[in-house]
Design a protein around this motif. Sequence first.
Motif, PDB file in Angstrom:
ATOM      1  N   LEU A   1      -5.214 -28.560 -23.265  1.00 23.53           N
ATOM      2  CA  LEU A   1      -6.359 -28.605 -22.349  1.00 23.53           C
ATOM      3  C   LEU A   1      -6.000 -29.372 -21.087  1.00 23.53           C
ATOM      4  CD1 LEU A   1      -9.174 -29.342 -24.965  1.00 23.53           C
ATOM      5  CD2 LEU A   1      -8.472 -27.129 -24.012  1.00 23.53           C
ATOM      6  N   SER A   2      -4.831 -29.099 -20.562  1.00 22.19           N
ATOM      7  CA  SER A   2      -4.331 -29.815 -19.399  1.00 22.19           C
ATOM      8  C   SER A   2      -3.921 -28.840 -18.306  1.00 22.19           C
ATOM      9  CB  SER A   2      -3.124 -30.671 -19.804  1.00 22.19           C
ATOM     10  OG  SER A   2      -2.437 -31.155 -18.677  1.00 22.19           O
ATOM     11  N   VAL A   3      -4.517 -28.987 -17.135  1.00 25.82           N
ATOM     12  CA  VAL A   3      -4.135 -28.158 -15.992  1.00 25.82           C
ATOM     13  C   VAL A   3      -2.650 -28.327 -15.691  1.00 25.82           C
ATOM     14  CG1 VAL A   3      -4.493 -27.766 -13.523  1.00 25.82           C
ATOM     15  CG2 VAL A   3      -6.451 -28.215 -15.014  1.00 25.82           C
ATOM     16  N   GLN A   4      -2.171 -29.542 -15.856  1.00 26.86           N
ATOM     17  CA  GLN A   4      -0.757 -29.814 -15.618  1.00 26.86           C
ATOM     18  C   GLN A   4       0.137 -28.935 -16.489  1.00 26.86           C
ATOM     19  OE1 GLN A   4       0.338 -33.918 -16.295  1.00 26.86           O
ATOM     20  NE2 GLN A   4       2.453 -33.373 -16.676  1.00 26.86           N
ATOM     21  N   GLN A   5      -0.176 -28.835 -17.773  1.00 22.46           N
ATOM     22  CA  GLN A   5       0.634 -28.016 -18.679  1.00 22.46           C
ATOM     23  C   GLN A   5       0.515 -26.534 -18.356  1.00 22.46           C
ATOM     24  OE1 GLN A   5       2.846 -29.005 -21.026  1.00 22.46           O
ATOM     25  NE2 GLN A   5       2.506 -31.079 -20.277  1.00 22.46           N
ATOM     26  N   TRP A   6      -0.657 -26.095 -17.939  1.00 24.42           N
ATOM     27  CA  TRP A   6      -0.830 -24.690 -17.568  1.00 24.42           C
ATOM     28  C   TRP A   6       0.052 -24.358 -16.370  1.00 24.42           C
ATOM     29  CZ3 TRP A   6      -6.896 -25.095 -17.341  1.00 24.42           C
ATOM     30  CH2 TRP A   6      -7.369 -25.430 -18.619  1.00 24.42           C
ATOM     31  N   ALA A   7       0.072 -25.272 -15.393  1.00 23.90           N
ATOM     32  CA  ALA A   7       0.891 -25.042 -14.201  1.00 23.90           C
ATOM     33  C   ALA A   7       2.377 -25.083 -14.542  1.00 23.90           C
ATOM     34  CB  ALA A   7       0.568 -26.086 -13.137  1.00 23.90           C
TER      35      ALA A   7
ATOM     36  N   SER B   1      -3.218 -26.702  -7.735  1.00 25.14           N
ATOM     37  CA  SER B   1      -4.138 -27.045  -6.635  1.00 25.14           C
ATOM     38  C   SER B   1      -5.415 -26.228  -6.705  1.00 25.14           C
ATOM     39  CB  SER B   1      -3.445 -26.806  -5.285  1.00 25.14           C
ATOM     40  OG  SER B   1      -2.352 -27.668  -5.106  1.00 25.14           O
ATOM     41  N   ILE B   2      -5.292 -24.965  -7.078  1.00 27.31           N
ATOM     42  CA  ILE B   2      -6.465 -24.094  -7.156  1.00 27.31           C
ATOM     43  C   ILE B   2      -7.406 -24.547  -8.269  1.00 27.31           C
ATOM     44  CG2 ILE B   2      -7.245 -21.736  -7.568  1.00 27.31           C
ATOM     45  CD1 ILE B   2      -4.562 -20.775  -6.435  1.00 27.31           C
ATOM     46  N   ALA B   3      -6.852 -24.778  -9.460  1.00 20.57           N
ATOM     47  CA  ALA B   3      -7.681 -25.177 -10.598  1.00 20.57           C
ATOM     48  C   ALA B   3      -8.280 -26.560 -10.394  1.00 20.57           C
ATOM     49  CB  ALA B   3      -6.853 -25.143 -11.880  1.00 20.57           C
TER      50      ALA B   3
ATOM     51  N   VAL C   1      -1.970 -18.630 -17.676  1.00 22.72           N
ATOM     52  CA  VAL C   1      -2.542 -17.868 -16.563  1.00 22.72           C
ATOM     53  C   VAL C   1      -4.023 -17.581 -16.817  1.00 22.72           C
ATOM     54  CG1 VAL C   1      -2.464 -15.663 -15.334  1.00 22.72           C
ATOM     55  CG2 VAL C   1      -0.334 -16.836 -15.921  1.00 22.72           C
ATOM     56  N   SER C   2      -4.360 -17.224 -18.048  1.00 19.13           N
ATOM     57  CA  SER C   2      -5.750 -16.943 -18.396  1.00 19.13           C
ATOM     58  C   SER C   2      -6.623 -18.186 -18.234  1.00 19.13           C
ATOM     59  CB  SER C   2      -5.840 -16.430 -19.833  1.00 19.13           C
ATOM     60  OG  SER C   2      -5.110 -15.235 -19.991  1.00 19.13           O
TER      61      SER C   2
ATOM     62  N   ALA D   1       3.730 -24.120 -17.185  1.00 17.08           N
ATOM     63  CA  ALA D   1       4.130 -22.877 -17.857  1.00 17.08           C
ATOM     64  C   ALA D   1       4.699 -21.882 -16.852  1.00 17.08           C
ATOM     65  CB  ALA D   1       2.929 -22.275 -18.589  1.00 17.08           C
ATOM     66  N   LEU D   2       4.133 -21.843 -15.646  1.00 16.27           N
ATOM     67  CA  LEU D   2       4.677 -20.964 -14.608  1.00 16.27           C
ATOM     68  C   LEU D   2       5.992 -21.506 -14.076  1.00 16.27           C
ATOM     69  CD1 LEU D   2       1.439 -20.386 -14.555  1.00 16.27           C
ATOM     70  CD2 LEU D   2       1.950 -19.320 -12.368  1.00 16.27           C
ATOM     71  N   ALA D   3       6.059 -22.833 -13.922  1.00 20.27           N
ATOM     72  CA  ALA D   3       7.301 -23.436 -13.428  1.00 20.27           C
ATOM     73  C   ALA D   3       8.442 -23.214 -14.411  1.00 20.27           C
ATOM     74  CB  ALA D   3       7.084 -24.928 -13.196  1.00 20.27           C
ATOM     75  N   GLU D   4       8.130 -23.248 -15.699  1.00 26.45           N
ATOM     76  CA  GLU D   4       9.150 -23.062 -16.732  1.00 26.45           C
ATOM     77  C   GLU D   4       9.836 -21.706 -16.612  1.00 26.45           C
ATOM     78  OE1 GLU D   4       9.515 -23.475 -21.612  1.00 26.45           O
ATOM     79  OE2 GLU D   4       7.549 -23.240 -20.661  1.00 26.45           O
ATOM     80  N   LYS D   5       9.071 -20.684 -16.228  1.00 26.46           N
ATOM     81  CA  LYS D   5       9.636 -19.344 -16.100  1.00 26.46           C
ATOM     82  C   LYS D   5      10.470 -19.175 -14.833  1.00 26.46           C
ATOM     83  CE  LYS D   5       7.804 -17.789 -19.860  1.00 26.46           C
ATOM     84  NZ  LYS D   5       8.670 -17.414 -21.023  1.00 26.46           N
ATOM     85  N   THR D   6      10.307 -20.108 -13.902  1.00 26.59           N
ATOM     86  CA  THR D   6      10.997 -19.997 -12.616  1.00 26.59           C
ATOM     87  C   THR D   6      12.296 -20.783 -12.593  1.00 26.59           C
ATOM     88  OG1 THR D   6       8.840 -19.778 -11.525  1.00 26.59           O
ATOM     89  CG2 THR D   6      10.727 -20.268 -10.121  1.00 26.59           C
ATOM     90  N   ALA D   7      12.290 -21.971 -13.204  1.00 26.34           N
ATOM     91  CA  ALA D   7      13.456 -22.856 -13.138  1.00 26.34           C
ATOM     92  C   ALA D   7      14.522 -22.456 -14.143  1.00 26.34           C
ATOM     93  CB  ALA D   7      13.015 -24.297 -13.381  1.00 26.34           C
ATOM     94  N   GLY D   8      15.660 -23.111 -14.031  1.00 24.22           N
ATOM     95  CA  GLY D   8      16.750 -22.885 -14.974  1.00 24.22           C
ATOM     96  C   GLY D   8      16.347 -23.280 -16.385  1.00 24.22           C
ATOM     97  N   GLU D   9      16.979 -22.677 -17.345  1.00 25.23           N
ATOM     98  CA  GLU D   9      16.602 -22.878 -18.743  1.00 25.23           C
ATOM     99  C   GLU D   9      16.787 -24.333 -19.171  1.00 25.23           C
ATOM    100  OE1 GLU D   9      17.705 -21.075 -23.170  1.00 25.23           O
ATOM    101  OE2 GLU D   9      18.631 -20.260 -21.346  1.00 25.23           O
TER     102      GLU D   9
END
Length: 239
Positions: free
Chosen positions: A183-189, A141-143, A212-213, A191-199
């Motif tokens: 080059l996708s905001v969706q994929q960047w976001a 949402s921010i990006a 994040v960068s 990446a954070l979800a991947e670290k939070t959810a189950g493997e």
Amino acid sequence: MYNPTVARLTYRAVLGRRRAAILFILPALLLFIAGAVRMFNGADDQIAADLLGGFAIAAMVPLIGVIAGTGSIGPEIDDGSIVYLLAKPVKRSTIIFTKLIVAIAVTMAFSAIPTLIAGFILNGNGQQVAIAYTVAALVASIAYSALFLLLGTVSRHAVVIGLIYALVWEALFGSLVPGARTLSVQQWALALAEKTAGEGLIGSDVGLPLAVSLLAGVTVVATWYAGQKLRVLKLAGEE
């Protein structure tokens, strides 16, 4: 950096009758689908992840971002009323920052909150799926708000360009061309979800540090450049 008067005017513009109706449709559809899926299939972590990723993050968040981001400044530029705002003793950076905060708040409210609720409906937050996609919706949402606010500042066709990016670049090319996903905001976001959810439930083609960068860089650069364009717009109006 935040002006309450500018914020109030921006909320009124973004949440106008026509835009508000569109903003409510997508979250309502997500919750309806989530309820139907849970009713007929029961709680399933993978189905929950697929639905939230395929509908909420891939479609709902960017579309709401387009409406909120472009709607926070585009209509004022189109009808010329931005000139009256620029004539006030308010810094251009303050105007842009305030409008960005409003766009972010609206996008988060209409995308992250429904995503969280839908996640709990689908599987009760099993494997942290609901939380993971809510985090993705929040950072996206921010990006998106910054990008589409910039589009609303530089182009009269911001909505069309935003829809092309959201639906064609991210949804179509992002699913077919591996390199485009970087080059996708969706994929960047995600990446954070991947670290939070189950493997194994959520995947991203971008590593977390890079994601994040890129999220921070795009948000800062887009906001800064929107402020620069607003300064040029003022000078052009005076000439």
